[in-house]
Design an enzyme around this catalytic site. Structure first.
Site, PDB file in Angstrom:
ATOM      1  N   LYS A 121      -5.605 -12.929  68.822  1.00 26.27           N
ATOM      2  CA  LYS A 121      -6.025 -13.986  69.752  1.00 26.27           C
ATOM      3  C   LYS A 121      -6.849 -13.389  70.905  1.00 26.27           C
ATOM      4  CE  LYS A 121      -1.761 -15.319  70.606  1.00 26.27           C
ATOM      5  NZ  LYS A 121      -0.895 -14.462  69.751  1.00 26.27           N
TER       6      LYS A 121
ATOM      7  N   ARG B 224       3.106 -22.185  73.742  1.00 27.55           N
ATOM      8  CA  ARG B 224       3.963 -21.435  72.819  1.00 27.55           C
ATOM      9  C   ARG B 224       5.247 -22.184  72.487  1.00 27.55           C
ATOM     10  NH1 ARG B 224       1.561 -15.941  74.116  1.00 27.55           N
ATOM     11  NH2 ARG B 224       2.413 -14.473  72.624  1.00 27.55           N
TER      12      ARG B 224
ATOM     13  N   ARG C  52      -1.542  -0.577  68.771  1.00 31.51           N
ATOM     14  CA  ARG C  52      -1.992  -0.838  70.145  1.00 31.51           C
ATOM     15  C   ARG C  52      -1.065  -0.140  71.143  1.00 31.51           C
ATOM     16  NH1 ARG C  52      -2.607  -6.957  72.079  1.00 31.51           N
ATOM     17  NH2 ARG C  52      -0.332  -6.872  72.015  1.00 31.51           N
TER      18      ARG C  52
ATOM     19  N   ARG D  13       1.534  -0.930  77.076  1.00 30.70           N
ATOM     20  CA  ARG D  13       2.372  -2.137  77.124  1.00 30.70           C
ATOM     21  C   ARG D  13       3.748  -1.820  76.569  1.00 30.70           C
ATOM     22  NH1 ARG D  13      -0.680  -7.495  75.070  1.00 30.70           N
ATOM     23  NH2 ARG D  13       1.496  -8.036  74.664  1.00 30.70           N
TER      24      ARG D  13
ATOM     25  N   ARG E 235       9.648 -10.350  69.037  1.00 25.92           N
ATOM     26  CA  ARG E 235       8.541 -11.245  69.420  1.00 25.92           C
ATOM     27  C   ARG E 235       8.139 -12.129  68.240  1.00 25.92           C
ATOM     28  NH1 ARG E 235       4.452  -6.903  71.511  1.00 25.92           N
ATOM     29  NH2 ARG E 235       3.011  -8.651  71.703  1.00 25.92           N
TER      30      ARG E 235
HETATM   31  P1  B4P Z   1      -4.571  -8.967  70.117  1.00 29.74           P
HETATM   32  O1  B4P Z   1      -5.835  -9.701  69.904  1.00 29.74           O
HETATM   33  O2  B4P Z   1      -4.473  -8.259  71.415  1.00 29.74           O
HETATM   34  O3  B4P Z   1      -3.245  -9.833  69.946  1.00 29.74           O
HETATM   35  P2  B4P Z   1      -2.699 -11.181  70.590  1.00 29.74           P
HETATM   36  O4  B4P Z   1      -2.543 -12.119  69.451  1.00 29.74           O
HETATM   37  O5  B4P Z   1      -3.569 -11.619  71.731  1.00 29.74           O
HETATM   38  O6  B4P Z   1      -1.288 -10.657  71.196  1.00 29.74           O
HETATM   39  P3  B4P Z   1       0.057 -10.957  71.922  1.00 29.74           P
HETATM   40  O7  B4P Z   1       0.725 -12.166  71.315  1.00 29.74           O
HETATM   41  O8  B4P Z   1       0.739  -9.650  71.860  1.00 29.74           O
HETATM   42  O9  B4P Z   1      -0.129 -11.182  73.426  1.00 29.74           O
HETATM   43  P4  B4P Z   1       0.219 -12.083  74.652  1.00 29.74           P
HETATM   44  O10 B4P Z   1      -0.395 -11.326  75.731  1.00 29.74           O
HETATM   45  O11 B4P Z   1      -0.233 -13.493  74.428  1.00 29.74           O
HETATM   46  O12 B4P Z   1      -4.456  -7.937  68.919  1.00 29.74           O
HETATM   47  C1  B4P Z   1      -3.388  -7.028  68.749  1.00 29.74           C
HETATM   48  C2  B4P Z   1      -3.876  -5.723  68.147  1.00 29.74           C
HETATM   49  O13 B4P Z   1      -4.486  -5.957  66.877  1.00 29.74           O
HETATM   50  C3  B4P Z   1      -4.942  -5.023  69.001  1.00 29.74           C
HETATM   51  O14 B4P Z   1      -4.666  -3.644  69.011  1.00 29.74           O
HETATM   52  C4  B4P Z   1      -6.241  -5.312  68.268  1.00 29.74           C
HETATM   53  O15 B4P Z   1      -7.193  -4.265  68.456  1.00 29.74           O
HETATM   54  C5  B4P Z   1      -5.774  -5.372  66.820  1.00 29.74           C
HETATM   55  N1  B4P Z   1      -6.627  -6.245  66.007  1.00 29.74           N
HETATM   56  C6  B4P Z   1      -7.132  -7.456  66.366  1.00 29.74           C
HETATM   57  N2  B4P Z   1      -7.866  -7.975  65.353  1.00 29.74           N
HETATM   58  C7  B4P Z   1      -7.786  -7.076  64.309  1.00 29.74           C
HETATM   59  C8  B4P Z   1      -8.329  -7.046  62.974  1.00 29.74           C
HETATM   60  N3  B4P Z   1      -9.094  -8.033  62.498  1.00 29.74           N
HETATM   61  N4  B4P Z   1      -8.041  -5.982  62.174  1.00 29.74           N
HETATM   62  C9  B4P Z   1      -7.262  -4.952  62.656  1.00 29.74           C
HETATM   63  N5  B4P Z   1      -6.734  -4.922  63.917  1.00 29.74           N
HETATM   64  C10 B4P Z   1      -6.992  -5.967  64.746  1.00 29.74           C
HETATM   65  O16 B4P Z   1       1.824 -12.162  74.849  1.00 29.74           O
HETATM   66  C11 B4P Z   1       2.639 -11.114  75.357  1.00 29.74           C
HETATM   67  C12 B4P Z   1       3.996 -11.633  75.862  1.00 29.74           C
HETATM   68  O17 B4P Z   1       3.801 -12.465  77.046  1.00 29.74           O
HETATM   69  C13 B4P Z   1       4.799 -12.541  74.930  1.00 29.74           C
HETATM   70  O18 B4P Z   1       5.596 -11.790  74.012  1.00 29.74           O
HETATM   71  C14 B4P Z   1       5.675 -13.361  75.945  1.00 29.74           C
HETATM   72  O19 B4P Z   1       6.793 -12.627  76.371  1.00 29.74           O
HETATM   73  C15 B4P Z   1       4.754 -13.548  77.131  1.00 29.74           C
HETATM   74  N6  B4P Z   1       4.015 -14.845  77.089  1.00 29.74           N
HETATM   75  C16 B4P Z   1       2.657 -14.977  76.983  1.00 29.74           C
HETATM   76  N7  B4P Z   1       2.306 -16.281  76.968  1.00 29.74           N
HETATM   77  C17 B4P Z   1       3.469 -16.996  77.037  1.00 29.74           C
HETATM   78  C18 B4P Z   1       3.768 -18.405  77.030  1.00 29.74           C
HETATM   79  N8  B4P Z   1       2.794 -19.332  76.920  1.00 29.74           N
HETATM   80  N9  B4P Z   1       5.070 -18.790  77.121  1.00 29.74           N
HETATM   81  C19 B4P Z   1       6.057 -17.892  77.221  1.00 29.74           C
HETATM   82  N10 B4P Z   1       5.849 -16.541  77.222  1.00 29.74           N
HETATM   83  C20 B4P Z   1       4.562 -16.088  77.142  1.00 29.74           C
END
Ligand code: B4P
Length: 198
Positions: A21, A96, A135, A141, A153
Site C-alpha cells: 500500500k 481498517r 523491510r 520499525r 498483524r
Molecule cells: P509497504 O508498501 O510498505 O506495505 P504496507 O502495506 O503499506 O504496510 P503496513 O500495513 O505495514 O503499514 P501501516 O503503516 O499501514 O510494503 C512492505 C514491504 O514490501 C516494503 O519493504 C516494500 O519495499 C516491499 N514491497 C512492496 N511492493 C513489493 C513488490 N511488488 N514486490 C516485492 N516487495 C514489495 O501499519 C502499521 C501499523 O500501524 C499497524 O500494524 C497498526 O498497528 C497501525 N495502524 C495503521 N493504520 C491503522 C488504522 N487505520 N487503525 C488502527 N491501527 C492502525
C-alpha cells in the site's frame, strides 16, 4: 447563484500489512495529485514526536495490534480538515475496521463526497512475511523485525480488517488487484482501474 460543489476523487488502497500500500501510494499520488493519508505514517510521526497520542499508539503497534478506533478516527478528521484544498484523498491503511468505514463515510458525507473506489491488493501470507522481515532489516520499525509480531498483524487483518472489503462490497466499490509481481506491473494494473473511474 447555485452553489457548484467540486466532487473529489477518493480512493482507498486496501490490503494486508506488507501488501504494498505504501509503495504503490507514492506512484499514485505523484500521478494524480491526490492527498496521501497514511494512518501508519501519521501514527509513526506522532510516536517520533513523543505526543500523548503517539505514546498511546506505540503500545498497540509494538504488539502488532490495531490502534483504538477513536484515536485513529480523530487523527483522520484533523488531517482532512487541515487539507481543505485537496482534490481527493488516497486513504492508505485506513479504514481498517467497520467502525472506521462508517466514520469515514460520515466525514466525507459532511463534505458532500464519498469513496469512489476501493482497490484491494491480493498477496499470499508467506510473501507478506518475507517482505516485512526484509523491510525490518533496514526500516528500524520495531513491528517488522519479529516474525511473531508480523503474524499477529496478519491475524488482526484477518479478524478485523477484511470486514472493510465486505463493507464496501455492498456498494459495489471493491476491485481486486494482484499484488504480486514487479512494483511497475502492479502499478500499471492499479492505474488502469483508476483511469476508468477518475
Ligand atoms: P509497504 O508498501 O510498505 O506495505 P504496507 O502495506 O503499506 O504496510 P503496513 O500495513 O505495514 O503499514 P501501516 O503503516 O499501514 O510494503 C512492505 C514491504 O514490501 C516494503 O519493504 C516494500 O519495499 C516491499 N514491497 C512492496 N511492493 C513489493 C513488490 N511488488 N514486490 C516485492 N516487495 C514489495 O501499519 C502499521 C501499523 O500501524 C499497524 O500494524 C497498526 O498497528 C497501525 N495502524 C495503521 N493504520 C491503522 C488504522 N487505520 N487503525 C488502527 N491501527 C492502525
Amino acid at each position: 447563484m447555485v452553489y457548484q460543489h467540486n466532487p473529489m476523487f477518493n480512493l482507498i488502497l486496501f490490503g494486508p500489512p506488507g501488501s504494498g500500500k505504501g509503495t504503490q501510494s507514492e506512484n499514485i499520488i505523484a500521478a494524480y495529485g491526490l492527498q496521501h493519508l497514511s494512518t501508519g505514517n501519521l501514527l509513526r510521526s506522532e510516536i517520533a514526536g513523543q505526543t500523548i497520542l503517539g505514546l498511546k499508539a506505540k503500545s498497540f503497534m509494538d504488539q502488532g495490534q490495531l490502534v483504538p478506533d477513536e484515536v485513529v478516527i480523530g487523527m483522520v478528521d484533523n488531517f482532512m480538515n487541515a487539507h481543505p484544498e485537496a482534490k481527493g484523498f488516497l486513504f492508505d491503511g485506513f479504514p481498517r475496521t467497520t467502525a472506521q468505514c462508517i466514520a469515514l463515510d460520515a466525514l466525507l458525507k459532511n463534505k458532500s463526497n464519498e469513496i469512489n473506489v476501493v482497490l484491494a491488493l491480493e498477496v499470499s501470507e508467506e510473501e507478506l512475511v518475507k517482505r516485512l522481515l526484509g523491510r525490518g532489516l533496514t526500516s528500524g520499525r520495531s513491528d517488522d523485525t519479529n516474525e511473531n509480531i508480523i503474524r499477529a498483524r496478519i491475524q488482526e487483518y484477518n479478524d478485523k480488517t477484511t470486514a472493510v472489503a465486505t463493507y464496501y462490497a455492498q456498494f459495489n466499490k471493491v476491485v481486486s488487484v494482484k499484488g504480486e509481481g514487479t512494483v511497475e506491473s502492479i502499478y500499471a494494473d492499479l492505474k488502469a482501474e483508476i483511469d476508468t473511474r477518475i
